[in-house]
Design an enzyme around this catalytic site. Structure first.
Site, PDB file in Angstrom:
ATOM      1  N   TYR A 186       0.853  -1.194   0.000  1.00 21.14           N
ATOM      2  CA  TYR A 186       0.000   0.000   0.000  1.00 21.14           C
ATOM      3  C   TYR A 186       0.889   1.244   0.000  1.00 21.14           C
ATOM      4  O   TYR A 186       1.833   1.324   0.782  1.00 21.14           O
ATOM      5  CB  TYR A 186      -0.893   0.020   1.244  1.00 21.14           C
ATOM      6  CG  TYR A 186      -1.546   1.367   1.489  1.00 21.14           C
ATOM      7  CD1 TYR A 186      -2.791   1.660   0.954  1.00 21.14           C
ATOM      8  CD2 TYR A 186      -0.893   2.355   2.229  1.00 21.14           C
ATOM      9  CE1 TYR A 186      -3.373   2.901   1.145  1.00 21.14           C
ATOM     10  CE2 TYR A 186      -1.467   3.609   2.428  1.00 21.14           C
ATOM     11  CZ  TYR A 186      -2.709   3.871   1.885  1.00 21.14           C
ATOM     12  OH  TYR A 186      -3.277   5.105   2.071  1.00 21.14           O
ATOM     13  N   GLU A 229      -3.279   7.370  -4.123  1.00 19.38           N
ATOM     14  CA  GLU A 229      -3.148   6.083  -3.441  1.00 19.38           C
ATOM     15  C   GLU A 229      -2.941   4.952  -4.438  1.00 19.38           C
ATOM     16  O   GLU A 229      -3.527   4.973  -5.531  1.00 19.38           O
ATOM     17  CB  GLU A 229      -4.454   5.841  -2.682  1.00 19.38           C
ATOM     18  CG  GLU A 229      -4.354   4.907  -1.511  1.00 19.38           C
ATOM     19  CD  GLU A 229      -5.704   4.816  -0.802  1.00 19.38           C
ATOM     20  OE1 GLU A 229      -5.901   5.507   0.209  1.00 19.38           O
ATOM     21  OE2 GLU A 229      -6.565   4.066  -1.295  1.00 19.38           O
TER      22      GLU A 229
END
Ligand code: GDP
Ligand code: MN
Length: 378
Positions: A101, A189
């Site tokens: 992530y 993201e």
């Protein structure tokens, strides 16, 4: 403003971040064609401007023609979080060694941008943050200097990512920060950033949310804005109503933004959750009330409706006539309706109200009742 995944990926790719080969298609047959061109296995992904598509059935990795056809047919035409899926992204599937992530956002408390990295990608990062905050490495950035390379490395090496991949992750994180800063983003993201068995990093998903107040200087991206395709929002806008869909179960209709917001807060305070914000504005006449109710009734999450009207220039008896007229079209109400009328001619209004609704005098009691009824039917 949230860019759709393929738009965000185009921005990421232009900044040097690797993304899978992909095509956007709108029909089953063109999905199959794209899949064969790219080469199976492929991922079929709903192009809607929300996260959590995987959990909502909007992402499928398929191995065969048949599976691809079935996945495309079922995802196209489905609805995710109120967004009808009009197109899907067909993309080369990526072999997974580990899902990572990476994220950049504004830390309002620290008054600085923050970059984040984690070796626990591919799942909801809020869940990771709650379960194991140490699994996410964070670095705050001084915007005057940007993200220093040593900070990007500190985040990558501090995030339970294999050491052999950390330097490459740091490079991707630096690119992501530059995108965030250059594009006036609120969030950027990659979840998951896939670490392949051969050590390559591929952005399998991409989120880029732009600051609406900065769109004037991001005109190229602003033109790619995902239109408000929530069907109910579009209907409400066409009827001139201020409507925002929320995720709860008590439908709210009120006049005046302040009153509606107060109603939302009271519903939360009473242990319920509002399904929407809907302001019919001044002059809550029959037609507007009817339009408002038809929008709220069509939200499948709604278990009860609370109509909260303060009569000012619009008199309570006129509002009641409006509600009666709006509800006369129904043989049976789809969900229970609670009405709280106050202000000018409220008493006359309450007396005139149809008995298919529950009229409650005090606002708190009306809220409690609506919350209870939503629980029962939910
Ligand atoms: P989101 O649920 O809206 O965030 O959509 P994602 O693109 O992140 O997809 C959800 C999950 O599907 C990811 O966390 C991955 O685990 C998986 N996934 C997505 N794309 C691929 C892919 O190309 N290959 C493989 N094997 N899995 C994928
Ligand atoms: Mn994702």
């Amino acid at each position: 403003m949230r860019l759709l995944e393929h738009r965000a990926k185009a921005v990421f790719e232009a900044a040097g971040i690797r993304v899978p080969e992909g095509r956007v298609v709108e029909t089953g047959p063109s999905a199959l064609e794209a899949g064969l061109e790219i080469g199976l296995p492929v991922a079929v992904k709903a192009l809607v401007p929300v996260g959590g598509r995987g959990k909502a059935g909007g992402v499928a990795v398929v191995e065969t023609d048949q599976e691809l056809k079935e996945a495309a047919d079922s995802i196209l035409g489905s609805t995710i979080d109120g967004y009808p899926v009009e197109s899907v992204l067909i993309e080369a599937a990526v072999d997974i060694e580990q899902e990572l992530y990476l994220g950049v956002t504004m830390d309002r408390e620290a008054r600085r941008p923050v970059v984040m990295a984690s070796g626990r990608g591919g799942v909801d990062i809020e869940t990771v943050a709650a379960e194991d905050p140490t699994a996410i490495a964070r670095e705050h950035v001084d915007p005057a200097f940007g993200l220093h390379p040593y900070q990007a490395r500190a985040a990558a090496y501090g995030a339970s990512i294999p050491r052999s991949a950390a330097q490459k992750v740091a490079t991707v994180l630096s690119s992501l920060y530059s995108i965030w800063a250059d594009r006036d983003a609120t969030d950027a993201e990659i979840n998951p950033l896939i670490l392949r068995p051969d050590g390559e990093l591929i952005a399998a998903d991409a989120v880029l949310n732009l600051d609406d107040d900065a769109l004037f200087r991001q005109s190229e991206l602003a033109e790619q804005a995902a239109p408000a395709s929530d069907v109910l929002e579009a209907r409400a806008t066409a009827a001139g109503l201020e409507y925002v869909r929320l995720s709860g179960h008590v439908g709210v209709v009120g006049n005046g933004a302040g009153l509606v917001m107060t109603t939302l807060d009271l519903i939360e305070a009473a242990g319920g959750s509002p399904a929407n914000f809907l302001d019919v504005g001044g002059g809550a006449d029959a037609k507007r009330v009817a339009e408002a109710l038809s929008v709220v009734f069509d939200d499948p999450n709604v278990g009860s409706v609370l109509i909260n009207i303060f009569g000012g220039i619009t008199r309570g008896d006129e509002v009641a006539a409006g509600i009666n007229e709006a509800l006369a079209g129904f043989d049976e109400l789809p969900v229970p309706v609670v009405v709280r009328l106050a202000g000018t001619e409220a008493e006359a209004g309450r007396a005139a109200l149809t008995d298919t609704v529950e009229s409650v005098v005090s606002l708190e009691a009306a809220v409690d009742r609506a919350v209870k009824l939503a629980e029962v039917s939910g």
